[in-house]
Design an enzyme around this catalytic site. Structure first.
Site: not given
Ligand code: 9MR
Ligand code: ZN
Length: 557
Positions: A150, A466, A512, A521
Site C-alpha cells: 500500500d 501483493h 503466491d 504482501e
C-alpha cells in the site's frame, strides 16, 4: 516426494543440508557446462514428522562439499531439487537487491530509468497532508518509503526498518560496500546509509512542535491497484501516539550516532529530533494509544503496550548522549515484565539489548547489560531447541505462523546472530550461527512450500507479491529482492481463505497470489531483518571475520 534446498546456495565452510519428504538415499550432482557429475552420495537422516508442515522428513547433509559450483540433489526415486550454488558470494547480490528494493518504495519523487530501469515511474504523493484532527492545518510531509504493498507511511514500521539496517551497517560494515545504483551512489557515503537517509528525512517532518510523532500518514482507505502517481487521495496526519514517539526517539538517536561520521549537520538534526521526542515522552508518561478511526482501513499498527518502545528509546538515548538520566529510565523500564529479545514493529525490546550490548563504551551499568545478555542467550537457547525439533531447521512452532511469519523467522535469525556475537566459546558460537543461517535457508527455499520467499532469488522464487506497482506496471516480473510475508495459519484475505482448506498445516498456508495480502504482501520491515542476517554472513564470508573487530568491545563484557 520432494527435495527442498536453499535455492540461492550455501557458503563453502557452512553446514549444508536439504530436506527430503520421502526416501532416504541421495546424490549431490555437480553441473558444469553440460557435464554432470555425482560428487557425493549418502543416506538422509530420519527427522520424524515435522509438526508445522505435517511432513515426514529426512535431512540430507552434504556439508563436505566445499568446491564452488552449481549443484542439485537427486534421490533414488528420480526426484531432484532445484539447483543451487556453493560459493562464498552466494548471498551477495541477495543483500544488495533486498536493500535496493527500498529504493523502489521511495515516495514523493520520480524513479528515474537510470536507477529504476523498467520500474521507473513519475513522481507520486506530492500534495500536502492535513491533520486528521484539524483539517484546516496542512503540512508538507513528502518523502519516505511506501510501507508495503500500500502507499501508507507509518512511523513505527519505519523506525524499526531503519534500525535493522543501521545496526546491520554498524556491526557488519564490510558487507555494505556494493553500489546500489541509486541517485546518491558515489557520494562517499555507503549506499545503505543513502537509502536510509531518504526515510529519515521524511521522518524528520513527522514530528510536532512539542516533540510528539504522528502515528501515520495515510489516506482514509487503501486505494485500488493503481500506480502511485495515480493515487490522488487526500493524505492525513493521524494523531501522535506514545508508541510512535518512543520508536521515533530511539531510531533518531541511533541514526544520529551512525551519521555523525558522514554529516555533522544531519546528525545534529537527528539528535535534536530525538531529544525533543524524549521530552514529549517525559511529559506524557502514560500510554497514548492509536486506533483507526471509524471507516478508515489503512494500516493501524496498534499496540496495547508502549513500555518496550520506551525501553528501546531509553537505551538509544543513553548510548547517544551518555546522560545519566537515561540510565535511571532504563533501569526503571528493565524492571517491567517485558521480553528483551524482539525486533518486530509491535515488540521492539530486542533493540534495547542490541543497543546496550554492542555499545563499545559500555555506557549501561553492569546490572542492565547482564540482564539483557542473559535474556538474549536464554532466548537463543530456546530458539535453538525449537529449530532442532523442526524437520526444516526453522525456529518456529506451529503457532508462530502469524501474518508476516517470515518476519518472525528473520527476527529470530537476528537474535541468534546477536547471541553468536556475544559468545566467545567457539563451539557454542558456531552452533548459534548455524541456527541463524538455517533461518535464511528456510526463507530461500528449504521449506514445505518449495518457494524461495525472495523475488528474483532462486529457481522457484515467488513472483506475485501483493504490491500495487507490481500489479499494475505491466511488467511481468517484480523487482528482485522482495521478501514475502509468508505462510499464515489463518489467512485473512478472501482468496487465501477460499483456497486454503481448513486444517492445512501452518507452514503450508501460503499462496503466491497478488490478491493474498495476508500471505504474500511485501513490507519494508520484512526486508530489513533479512538484510541484517544476510549481512552478518556476507561480512564473515566475503572478508574474513570483520565483525570480530567491530564489536570487539562487546566480547570483553
Ligand atoms: O504486518 C502487519 C501484521 O503484523 C498485522 O497482523 C496486519 C494486520 O493488522 O497488518 C500488517 O501490516 C500491514 C499494514 O497494516 C498496512 N501495510 C501493509 C502491512 C503488511 O500487510
Ligand atoms: Zn508515493
Amino acid at each position: 516426494m520432494a527435495i527442498f534446498c536453499d535455492q540461492t546456495g550455501y557458503l563453502p565452510q557452512s553446514v549444508k543440508t536439504a530436506v527430503m519428504t520421502e526416501g532416504r538415499f541421495f546424490e549431490v550432482v555437480r553441473v558444469e557446462d553440460d557435464l554432470e557429475q555425482t560428487v557425493l552420495s549418502g543416506t538422509a537422516r530420519d527427522a520424524g514428522t515435522d509438526r508445522a508442515s505435517g511432513d515426514r522428513v529426512s535431512v540430507a547433509d552434504f556439508s563436505d562439499i566445499r568446491r564452488d559450483g552449481v549443484y542439485y540433489i537427486r534421490s533414488d526415486s528420480g526426484e531432484r531439487s532445484h539447483s543451487f550454488r556453493i560459493g562464498k558470494d552466494v548471498y551477495r547480490s541477495l543483500q544488495a537487491d533486498m536493500i535496493k528494493a527500498l529504493y523502489y518504495q521511495r515516495c514523493g519523487c520520480g524513479l528515474e530509468e537510470k536507477y529504476a530501469g523498467v520500474y521507473a515511474h513519475p513522481c507520486c504523493h506530492t500534495g500536502d497532508a492535513v491533520l486528521w484532527d484539524d483539517r484546516g492545518v496542512a503540512k508538507e510531509v513528502k518523502g519516505g518509503w511506501h510501507d508495503a504493498g500500500d502507499y501508507g507511511r507509518y512511523i513505527s514500521p519505519a523506525a524499526v526498518a531503519v534500525a535493522h539496517l543501521l545496526y546491520a551497517f554498524l556491526l557488519f560494515p564490510d558487507s555494505f560496500k556494493d553500489s546500489l545504483n541509486i541517485p546518491e551512489s558515489g557520494n562517499g557515503v555507503p549506499d545503505v546509509l543513502n537509502e536510509c537517509r531518504y526515510e529519515l528525512e521524511w521522518m524528520l517532518k513527522m514530528q510536532e512542535e512539542d516533540g510528539g510523532a504522528y502515528h501515520k500518514l495515510t489516506s482514509v482507505m487503501h486505494v485500488d491497484f493503481i500506480m502511485p502517481q495515480e493515487d490522488k487521495e487526500q493524505f492525513y496526519l493521524f494523531p501522535v501516539s506514545s508508541m510512535a514517539t518512543a520508536d521515533y526517539a530511539a531510531s533518531m538517536a541511533l541514526a544520529s550516532r551512525v551519521y555523525r561520521a558522514y554529516d555533522e549537520d544531519f546528525a545534529d538534526r537527528l539528535y535534536d529530533a530525538a531529544v525533543r521526542a524524549w521530552g514529549w515522552l517525559e511529559k506524557h508518561p502514560g500510554y497514548v494509544g492509536f486506533k483507526n478511526p471509524e471507516g478508515c482501513n489503512t494500516g493501524e499498527y496498534g499496540d496495547d503496550c508502549d513500555l518496550d518502545e520506551r525501553l528501546w528509546a531509553a537505551a538509544e538515548m543513553l548510548i547517544t548522549t551518555g546522560d545519566a538520566k537515561y540510565q535511571d529510565a532504563l533501569s526503571r523500564l528493565m524492571r517491567e515484565d517485558l521480553t528483551k529479545t524482539d525486533f518486530g514493529w509491535t515488540d521492539v525490546s530486542g533493540f534495547a539489548a542490541l543497543a546496550v550490548l554492542t555499545d563499545p563504551a559500555h555506557r549501561a551499568v553492569a546490572d542492565i547489560a547482564d540482564g539483557l545478555r542473559a535474556a538474549v542467550l536464554a532466548e537463543a537457547d530456546r530458539l535453538a531447541a525449537v529449530a532442532e525439533h523442526s524437520g526444516y531447521g526453522v525456529a518456529m512452532e506451529p503457532e508462530d505462523y502469524v501474518w508476516g511469519s517470515n518476519m518472525v523467522v528473520l527476527n529470530r535469525g537476528m537474535l541468534l546472530v546477536l547471541a553468536a556475537l556475544l559468545t566467545e566459546d567457539g563451539e557454542t558460537k558456531a552452533a548459534y550461527e548455524e541456527t541463524a543461517l538455517a533461518q535464511l535457508h528456510y526463507l530461500l527455499g528449504m521449506n514445505a512450500t518449495d518457494y524461495s520467499y525472495v523475488t528474483g532469488h532462486g529457481e522457484h522464487a515467488f513472483r506475485h507479491p501483493h504490491n500495487r506497482p507490481t500489479e499494475c506496471d505491466g511488467i511481468e516480473l517484480p523487482m528482485p529482492g522482495w521478501v514475502s510475508g509468508g505462510p499464515f495459519k489463518t489467512p485473512a484475505d478472501d482468496v487465501g481463505r477460499r483456497s486454503i482448506p481448513a486444517g492445512t498445516p501452518p507452514m503450508k498456508c501460503y499462496l503466491d497470489d497478488a490478491a493474498c495480502y495476508s500471505l504474500n504482501e511485501i513490507t519494508i520491515y520484512w526486508n530489513s531483518p533479512a538484510v541484517f542476517v544476510t549481512a552478518y554472513f556476507n561480512a564473515k564470508s566475503l572478508s574474513g571475520e570483520p565483525y570480530e573487530e567491530n564489536i570487539g568491545a562487546v566480547r570483553v563484557r
